[in-house]
Motif scaffolding. Sequence first.
Motif, PDB file in Angstrom:
ATOM      1  N   GLN A   2      -5.486   3.173  -9.855  1.00 36.90           N
ATOM      2  CA  GLN A   2      -5.992   3.668 -11.127  1.00 36.90           C
ATOM      3  C   GLN A   2      -5.908   5.186 -11.256  1.00 36.90           C
ATOM      4  O   GLN A   2      -5.918   5.710 -12.365  1.00 36.90           O
ATOM      5  CB  GLN A   2      -7.445   3.225 -11.304  1.00 36.90           C
ATOM      6  N   HIS A   3      -5.835   5.903 -10.139  1.00 37.54           N
ATOM      7  CA  HIS A   3      -5.855   7.355 -10.184  1.00 37.54           C
ATOM      8  C   HIS A   3      -4.483   7.931  -9.823  1.00 37.54           C
ATOM      9  O   HIS A   3      -3.679   7.298  -9.137  1.00 37.54           O
ATOM     10  CB  HIS A   3      -6.923   7.899  -9.237  1.00 37.54           C
ATOM     11  N   ALA A   4      -4.244   9.167 -10.258  1.00 34.80           N
ATOM     12  CA  ALA A   4      -2.942   9.814 -10.059  1.00 34.80           C
ATOM     13  C   ALA A   4      -2.627   9.980  -8.568  1.00 34.80           C
ATOM     14  O   ALA A   4      -1.476   9.825  -8.158  1.00 34.80           O
ATOM     15  CB  ALA A   4      -2.924  11.169 -10.764  1.00 34.80           C
ATOM     16  N   SER A   5      -3.643  10.317  -7.767  1.00 37.88           N
ATOM     17  CA  SER A   5      -3.392  10.515  -6.336  1.00 37.88           C
ATOM     18  C   SER A   5      -2.953   9.211  -5.668  1.00 37.88           C
ATOM     19  O   SER A   5      -2.055   9.215  -4.828  1.00 37.88           O
ATOM     20  CB  SER A   5      -4.656  11.055  -5.651  1.00 37.88           C
ATOM     21  N   GLY A   6      -3.582   8.099  -6.049  1.00 39.06           N
ATOM     22  CA  GLY A   6      -3.182   6.803  -5.493  1.00 39.06           C
ATOM     23  C   GLY A   6      -1.791   6.407  -5.921  1.00 39.06           C
ATOM     24  O   GLY A   6      -1.001   5.881  -5.128  1.00 39.06           O
ATOM     25  N   GLN A   7      -1.463   6.666  -7.185  1.00 37.25           N
ATOM     26  CA  GLN A   7      -0.123   6.349  -7.684  1.00 37.25           C
ATOM     27  C   GLN A   7       0.929   7.200  -6.973  1.00 37.25           C
ATOM     28  O   GLN A   7       2.025   6.718  -6.649  1.00 37.25           O
ATOM     29  CB  GLN A   7      -0.074   6.577  -9.191  1.00 37.25           C
ATOM     30  N   ARG A   8       0.592   8.463  -6.710  1.00 37.53           N
ATOM     31  CA  ARG A   8       1.526   9.343  -5.999  1.00 37.53           C
ATOM     32  C   ARG A   8       1.739   8.852  -4.567  1.00 37.53           C
ATOM     33  O   ARG A   8       2.865   8.861  -4.059  1.00 37.53           O
ATOM     34  CB  ARG A   8       0.984  10.770  -5.990  1.00 37.53           C
ATOM     35  N   LEU A   9       0.656   8.385  -3.925  1.00 36.13           N
ATOM     36  CA  LEU A   9       0.776   7.884  -2.563  1.00 36.13           C
ATOM     37  C   LEU A   9       1.671   6.652  -2.508  1.00 36.13           C
ATOM     38  O   LEU A   9       2.548   6.549  -1.635  1.00 36.13           O
ATOM     39  CB  LEU A   9      -0.612   7.539  -2.006  1.00 36.13           C
ATOM     40  N   ILE A  27      -0.145  11.837   4.241  1.00 39.93           N
ATOM     41  CA  ILE A  27      -1.290  11.970   5.143  1.00 39.93           C
ATOM     42  C   ILE A  27      -2.376  12.822   4.500  1.00 39.93           C
ATOM     43  O   ILE A  27      -3.580  12.529   4.618  1.00 39.93           O
ATOM     44  CB  ILE A  27      -0.845  12.586   6.486  1.00 39.93           C
ATOM     45  N   ALA A  28      -1.979  13.875   3.787  1.00 38.36           N
ATOM     46  CA  ALA A  28      -2.958  14.747   3.120  1.00 38.36           C
ATOM     47  C   ALA A  28      -3.714  13.979   2.034  1.00 38.36           C
ATOM     48  O   ALA A  28      -4.940  14.139   1.881  1.00 38.36           O
ATOM     49  CB  ALA A  28      -2.245  15.955   2.518  1.00 38.36           C
ATOM     50  N   ILE A  29      -3.017  13.151   1.277  1.00 41.06           N
ATOM     51  CA  ILE A  29      -3.681  12.347   0.236  1.00 41.06           C
ATOM     52  C   ILE A  29      -4.665  11.372   0.854  1.00 41.06           C
ATOM     53  O   ILE A  29      -5.802  11.227   0.391  1.00 41.06           O
ATOM     54  CB  ILE A  29      -2.628  11.595  -0.611  1.00 41.06           C
ATOM     55  N   ILE A  30      -4.255  10.713   1.934  1.00 43.51           N
ATOM     56  CA  ILE A  30      -5.141   9.760   2.615  1.00 43.51           C
ATOM     57  C   ILE A  30      -6.385  10.476   3.133  1.00 43.51           C
ATOM     58  O   ILE A  30      -7.513   9.977   2.999  1.00 43.51           O
ATOM     59  CB  ILE A  30      -4.383   9.068   3.763  1.00 43.51           C
ATOM     60  N   ARG A  31      -6.183  11.646   3.724  1.00 47.38           N
ATOM     61  CA  ARG A  31      -7.323  12.391   4.288  1.00 47.38           C
ATOM     62  C   ARG A  31      -8.298  12.812   3.195  1.00 47.38           C
ATOM     63  O   ARG A  31      -9.526  12.790   3.396  1.00 47.38           O
ATOM     64  CB  ARG A  31      -6.816  13.634   5.043  1.00 47.38           C
ATOM     65  N   ASN A  32      -7.792  13.181   2.037  1.00 48.82           N
ATOM     66  CA  ASN A  32      -8.659  13.699   0.973  1.00 48.82           C
ATOM     67  C   ASN A  32      -9.300  12.600   0.140  1.00 48.82           C
ATOM     68  O   ASN A  32     -10.427  12.770  -0.348  1.00 48.82           O
ATOM     69  CB  ASN A  32      -7.855  14.627   0.055  1.00 48.82           C
ATOM     70  N   GLU A  33      -8.612  11.479  -0.043  1.00 46.52           N
ATOM     71  CA  GLU A  33      -9.088  10.464  -0.983  1.00 46.52           C
ATOM     72  C   GLU A  33      -9.812   9.295  -0.322  1.00 46.52           C
ATOM     73  O   GLU A  33     -10.731   8.730  -0.912  1.00 46.52           O
ATOM     74  CB  GLU A  33      -7.910   9.926  -1.810  1.00 46.52           C
ATOM     75  N   CYS A  34      -9.398   8.919   0.884  1.00 47.78           N
ATOM     76  CA  CYS A  34     -10.029   7.785   1.570  1.00 47.78           C
ATOM     77  C   CYS A  34     -11.292   8.261   2.291  1.00 47.78           C
ATOM     78  O   CYS A  34     -11.518   9.456   2.470  1.00 47.78           O
ATOM     79  CB  CYS A  34      -9.058   7.155   2.560  1.00 47.78           C
ATOM     80  N   LYS A  35     -12.105   7.312   2.713  1.00 41.63           N
ATOM     81  CA  LYS A  35     -13.351   7.629   3.396  1.00 41.63           C
ATOM     82  C   LYS A  35     -13.221   7.341   4.885  1.00 41.63           C
ATOM     83  O   LYS A  35     -12.608   6.342   5.279  1.00 41.63           O
ATOM     84  CB  LYS A  35     -14.493   6.824   2.791  1.00 41.63           C
ATOM     85  N   LEU A 195      -2.873  -0.036   2.028  1.00 43.04           N
ATOM     86  CA  LEU A 195      -3.490   0.869   1.053  1.00 43.04           C
ATOM     87  C   LEU A 195      -3.343   0.402  -0.385  1.00 43.04           C
ATOM     88  O   LEU A 195      -4.048   0.894  -1.269  1.00 43.04           O
ATOM     89  CB  LEU A 195      -2.900   2.274   1.203  1.00 43.04           C
ATOM     90  N   SER A 196      -2.449  -0.539  -0.633  1.00 43.61           N
ATOM     91  CA  SER A 196      -2.255  -1.028  -2.003  1.00 43.61           C
ATOM     92  C   SER A 196      -3.086  -2.268  -2.304  1.00 43.61           C
ATOM     93  O   SER A 196      -2.924  -2.876  -3.365  1.00 43.61           O
ATOM     94  CB  SER A 196      -0.776  -1.313  -2.253  1.00 43.61           C
ATOM     95  N   ARG A 197      -3.996  -2.653  -1.407  1.00 48.26           N
ATOM     96  CA  ARG A 197      -4.854  -3.825  -1.661  1.00 48.26           C
ATOM     97  C   ARG A 197      -6.004  -3.486  -2.597  1.00 48.26           C
ATOM     98  O   ARG A 197      -6.646  -4.395  -3.130  1.00 48.26           O
ATOM     99  CB  ARG A 197      -5.441  -4.369  -0.358  1.00 48.26           C
ATOM    100  N   VAL A 198      -6.315  -2.228  -2.776  1.00 45.16           N
ATOM    101  CA  VAL A 198      -7.454  -1.814  -3.593  1.00 45.16           C
ATOM    102  C   VAL A 198      -6.960  -1.039  -4.811  1.00 45.16           C
ATOM    103  O   VAL A 198      -5.829  -0.552  -4.853  1.00 45.16           O
ATOM    104  CB  VAL A 198      -8.429  -0.947  -2.770  1.00 45.16           C
ATOM    105  N   LYS A 199      -7.835  -0.913  -5.809  1.00 43.62           N
ATOM    106  CA  LYS A 199      -7.471  -0.213  -7.037  1.00 43.62           C
ATOM    107  C   LYS A 199      -7.703   1.286  -6.959  1.00 43.62           C
ATOM    108  O   LYS A 199      -7.220   2.038  -7.802  1.00 43.62           O
ATOM    109  CB  LYS A 199      -8.253  -0.802  -8.207  1.00 43.62           C
ATOM    110  N   SER A 200      -8.471   1.717  -5.968  1.00 46.09           N
ATOM    111  CA  SER A 200      -8.755   3.137  -5.821  1.00 46.09           C
ATOM    112  C   SER A 200      -8.855   3.482  -4.340  1.00 46.09           C
ATOM    113  O   SER A 200      -9.413   2.700  -3.557  1.00 46.09           O
ATOM    114  CB  SER A 200     -10.062   3.500  -6.529  1.00 46.09           C
ATOM    115  N   LEU A 201      -8.312   4.620  -3.942  1.00 42.52           N
ATOM    116  CA  LEU A 201      -8.306   5.001  -2.531  1.00 42.52           C
ATOM    117  C   LEU A 201      -9.707   5.264  -1.999  1.00 42.52           C
ATOM    118  O   LEU A 201      -9.927   5.193  -0.784  1.00 42.52           O
ATOM    119  CB  LEU A 201      -7.438   6.247  -2.333  1.00 42.52           C
ATOM    120  N   ASN A 202     -10.675   5.560  -2.879  1.00 38.71           N
ATOM    121  CA  ASN A 202     -12.040   5.782  -2.390  1.00 38.71           C
ATOM    122  C   ASN A 202     -12.727   4.483  -1.988  1.00 38.71           C
ATOM    123  O   ASN A 202     -13.875   4.485  -1.560  1.00 38.71           O
ATOM    124  CB  ASN A 202     -12.876   6.546  -3.407  1.00 38.71           C
TER     125      ASN A 202
END
Length: 393
Positions: A2-9, A27-35, A195-202
């Motif tokens: 749903q978010h631009a960062s997830g789509q970019r990943l 890796i930077a997107i995963i570090r910033n967006e995931c928990k 990482l594509s199993r969910v709608k948002s990386l958070n």
Amino acid sequence: MQHASGQRLIQLLGSRPMSSIAVDEAIAIIRNECKFVSQFKDVPPEAVRVFSKRDAENEETKKQFSELLSSNIHYFIAVANDEQRVGPQWVSIQKNERISVWIVPAGVHDFPDSTATDDEYLAKGFRKAKIMFQAGHPQKINSTYYRRLQYPMKNFYCTTIHKAMGETLPSIATKVSANNEMYKLWSLEQVYVLLSRVKSLNRVFFVGNVADTLDGLKQALSRQTQYHLQLTEFLTSSCISQVGNIQPYDLSMGIYRPFHITVPHMPNGCLVYIQSLRTKEKFIFVTKSLKETLFSLNSGVVNKSQPFAAMCFIVGFENEEEGKQLLNQLNITNEMNPQQVYMAMLELVNGYTLNKLSIFKCCKFTPPAQGNVYRKDKFKNFFRITDYLDTHL
């Protein structure tokens, strides 16, 4: 996503081959967006545990079951019922009653606690249903058929990446490691599916040491096999560069195309010339079994030199010692191409005084215009010689 960062990943993970710059950005997107949490107990209860290997899945399921038995949650254990077919009838040992279950509405992430009433479940959109034992597929053991009856429910607390393909989950928790074999990933595709199993990386929770987790992800994203480059070349050559102009691609083509040959009887082994089809390394030696040699070289963990192929071989010498003497007479250098190596071996055979040697050429040495990547499993049976070796050795 749903978010631009997830789509970019997802866009980065879909690129082939994935460059080092793309890996670092992912890796930077995963570090910033995931928990990132230290333990699974810090993960929300609705998060499905997803692992790369079944050993990890089974281990976490055992922990969950152990925690359930020691908790105050009401539960009961239903033992599966095995039936045996006697004549046209299935004979059952016990009778099983229907049980009531709550069906979770789509999109619900929050579940009522164990003290909730039926009205609270109904208010959240849950509905009650009754289920009963259902029979599985009959299995034949010796001359008798058996089948298992059990409630058609599956523990979805844990799963593997492969089993989760096609699922959309409210949230996931996983553990990835660069050092622990149980939690290692071995391909870029696993990261993509995970990482594509969910709608948002958070909604993705990584459990464990952060540095070890990111190293494990980076290893998986950076790894390339012969399949990746072959697929890239195939897709590139299949694209329409001009309207109506489709570039053909022959998947059977390679740098060295195999012959269909009948392998002769070789009771004393052979002097074989084997080459890596990726690094072009050359190996010339005497072997007792050409079949076992090829399988040994092309089996096990994929390395930078696989696959290996036999280019040609000499048979007809009396014993291993004579084969080694022939090997010593060859003057082969790394600068020589396969055709030159073959001509050197052919000259050795033609100049041998006893005139009892034979040389077999296994593939064409003139490189075709396209193709330079090979499937590992294809070359376990390279030039189809192992089909003949089973009957000739």
